[in-house]
Design an enzyme around this catalytic site. Structure first.
Site, PDB file in Angstrom:
ATOM      1  CD  GLU A  18      -3.315  -0.701  -0.343  1.00 20.42           C
ATOM      2  OE1 GLU A  18      -2.877  -0.111  -1.179  1.00 20.42           O
ATOM      3  OE2 GLU A  18      -3.280  -1.491   0.490  1.00 20.42           O
ATOM      4  CG  HIS A  19       0.021   5.145   0.646  1.00 23.31           C
ATOM      5  ND1 HIS A  19      -0.382   6.273   0.631  1.00 23.31           N
ATOM      6  CD2 HIS A  19      -1.407   4.537   1.130  1.00 23.31           C
ATOM      7  CE1 HIS A  19      -1.167   6.180   0.437  1.00 23.31           C
ATOM      8  NE2 HIS A  19      -1.752   5.288   1.168  1.00 23.31           N
ATOM      9  N   GLY A 104     -16.021   5.182  -2.209  1.00 21.88           N
ATOM     10  CA  GLY A 104     -16.134   5.491  -0.379  1.00 21.88           C
ATOM     11  C   GLY A 104     -15.011   3.715   0.442  1.00 21.88           C
ATOM     12  N   GLY A 106     -12.756   2.172  -0.527  1.00 24.09           N
ATOM     13  CA  GLY A 106     -11.315   1.585  -1.028  1.00 24.09           C
ATOM     14  C   GLY A 106     -10.909   0.433  -1.818  1.00 24.09           C
ATOM     15  CG  ASP A 154      -6.013   2.029  -7.493  1.00 26.09           C
ATOM     16  OD1 ASP A 154      -5.298   1.738  -6.568  1.00 26.09           O
ATOM     17  OD2 ASP A 154      -6.351   3.531  -7.036  1.00 26.09           O
ATOM     18  CE1 TYR A 204      -2.802   7.414  -2.253  1.00 33.28           C
ATOM     19  CE2 TYR A 204      -1.843   9.723  -4.019  1.00 33.28           C
ATOM     20  CZ  TYR A 204      -2.398   8.231  -3.448  1.00 33.28           C
ATOM     21  OH  TYR A 204      -1.766   7.427  -5.043  1.00 33.28           O
TER      22      TYR A 204
END
Ligand code: GLA
Length: 367
Positions: A18-19, A104, A106, A154, A204
């Site tokens: 993640e990230h 929303g 995710g 994504d 973000y």
């Protein structure tokens, strides 16, 4: 021939990593069987007329694209803008949209919206865009029109998803391997907090900025790393006293999470799900305490099952500050798991929890 084009565009999950996409490392996402459905047709005018079940209608002039006041509209106008930059053969169209993806949560309803429209327009106006063009156009729509400086994960998973396969993607090279999404005797279950904090977008972008600043400072000290994920573990230790704590923690999280993702891909391939589950818990801890993108609702859900032997992995998923947790739960325990989660969550937050039971599916498809 009616000239109508139907497109089915999925959401995505991310097993771990993640990230990491905008830091040049590895991620492990997959497309899922929740979709946004599109029906598109040319209207031989200069207007694009959009009608969304549940969200309403709006129209825009293809020659006068401007920011709309409601965010979901900007994903669509942004895609048209970015397509026009690479191929100006797009004209007016009518588009009906119906979404089965909760926003929303995710699971990237935004990428589904962008990629579904881009694939539909590509076909409708014979634009000859290939899959990677579509991914980049949609990512750029988010950067340049919506204003979220997202990574590529994504859009890549929505476009390249394959039924029953996880995508082990190197976000620097965009090379990827497909890994069998086999978790038996466990199931992947999402718990949606139904919280979507509005600081998500600004925080973000702020994280991305912090990573860029940290990288610049590190490179000032005679290194030449292109991305944070290029920093070897042994170099990481030497940076501890050279960066302020806030920035060091971000770098530390990113380097360790990238390694966890590489290890996770191996452990899933080797059917060592216990190891994968531990990596999920570690990932959450890093996201919560170091990268600081979790929230009390997500932390609560992960903690709730930490000591439960039937839940071998749990972590927040996606950008954070709300949305869902992703959990690896003994299949025979799923019912009980959902019961405990729903009751305890309601007790603590006076808010209802939704579960998302989903399977790994194909990416965006023309039907
Ligand atoms: C959002 C972004 C992605 C990625 C994730 C976090 O979903 O759109 O690019 O950075 O957050 O992993």
């Amino acid at each position: 021939m009616t000239g109508k084009i139907k497109v089915k565009s999925p959401g995505r999950i991310n097993l771990i990593g993640e990230h990491i996409d905008y830091n040049g490392g590895h991620v492990l996402p997959a497309a899922i069987d929740l979709n946004i459905n599109f029906c598109l047709e040319r209207n031989l005018t200069k207007f694009c007329n959009i009608e969304s079940v549940g969200f309403g209608k709006f129209s825009f002039d293809i020659n006068e694209l401007k920011i709309e006041s409601t965010q979901w509209k900007n994903y669509l106008v942004g895609v048209v803008q970015e397509i026009k930059k690479v191929n100006n053969n797009v004209e007016g169209f009518d588009c009906k949209i119906e979404s089965k993806i909760p926003s929303g949560a995710g699971i990237s309803s935004s990428a589904a919206l962008e990629c579904g429209l881009a694939v539909g327009l590509n076909k409708l106006f014979k634009l000859n865009l290939d899959k990677i063009d579509i991914v980049r156009i949609c990512r750029n729509a988010e950067h340049n029109f919506v204003g979220t400086k997202c990574g590529i994960m994504d859009q890549f998973s929505v476009v390249f998803g394959k039924k029953n396969k996880l995508i082990f993607l190197n976000c620097k090279t965009l090379n990827y391997n497909l890994i069998n999404a086999v978790f038996d005797p466990y199931s992947i279950i999402l718990l949606n907090t139904n919280v979507s904090h509005n600081l998500a977008e600004s925080e973000y972008n702020n994280r991305r900025q912090q990573c860029e600043t940290a990288l610049k400072l590190i490179n000032l000290k005679s290194y030449n790393f292109k991305d944070i994920c290029d920093i070897p573990l042994k170099t990481l230790k030497t940076l501890k006293n050279k960066l302020e704590m806030e920035l060091f923690e971000k770098v530390e999280y990113v380097v360790l999470e990238n390694q966890r993702t590489i290890d996770a891909a191996k452990s899933i391939e080797n059917r060592d799900l216990e190891t994968f589950g531990k990596l999920m818990y570690e990932s959450h801890l890093g996201l919560s305490e170091k990268y600081k993108v979790s929230c009390k609702e997500l932390d609560f859900l992960v903690k709730l099952f930490e000591k439960d032997q039937n839940v071998i992995g749990s972590r927040m998923m996606g950008g954070g500050f709300g949305g869902s947790t992703i959990n690896l739960v003994k299949t025979s325990y799923v019912k009980k798991f959902l019961e405990i989660a729903t009751n305890e969550y309601l007790k603590s937050f006076k808010r209802s929890l939704s579960s998302i039971v989903t399977s790994v599916s194909n990416g965006v498809e023309i039907q």
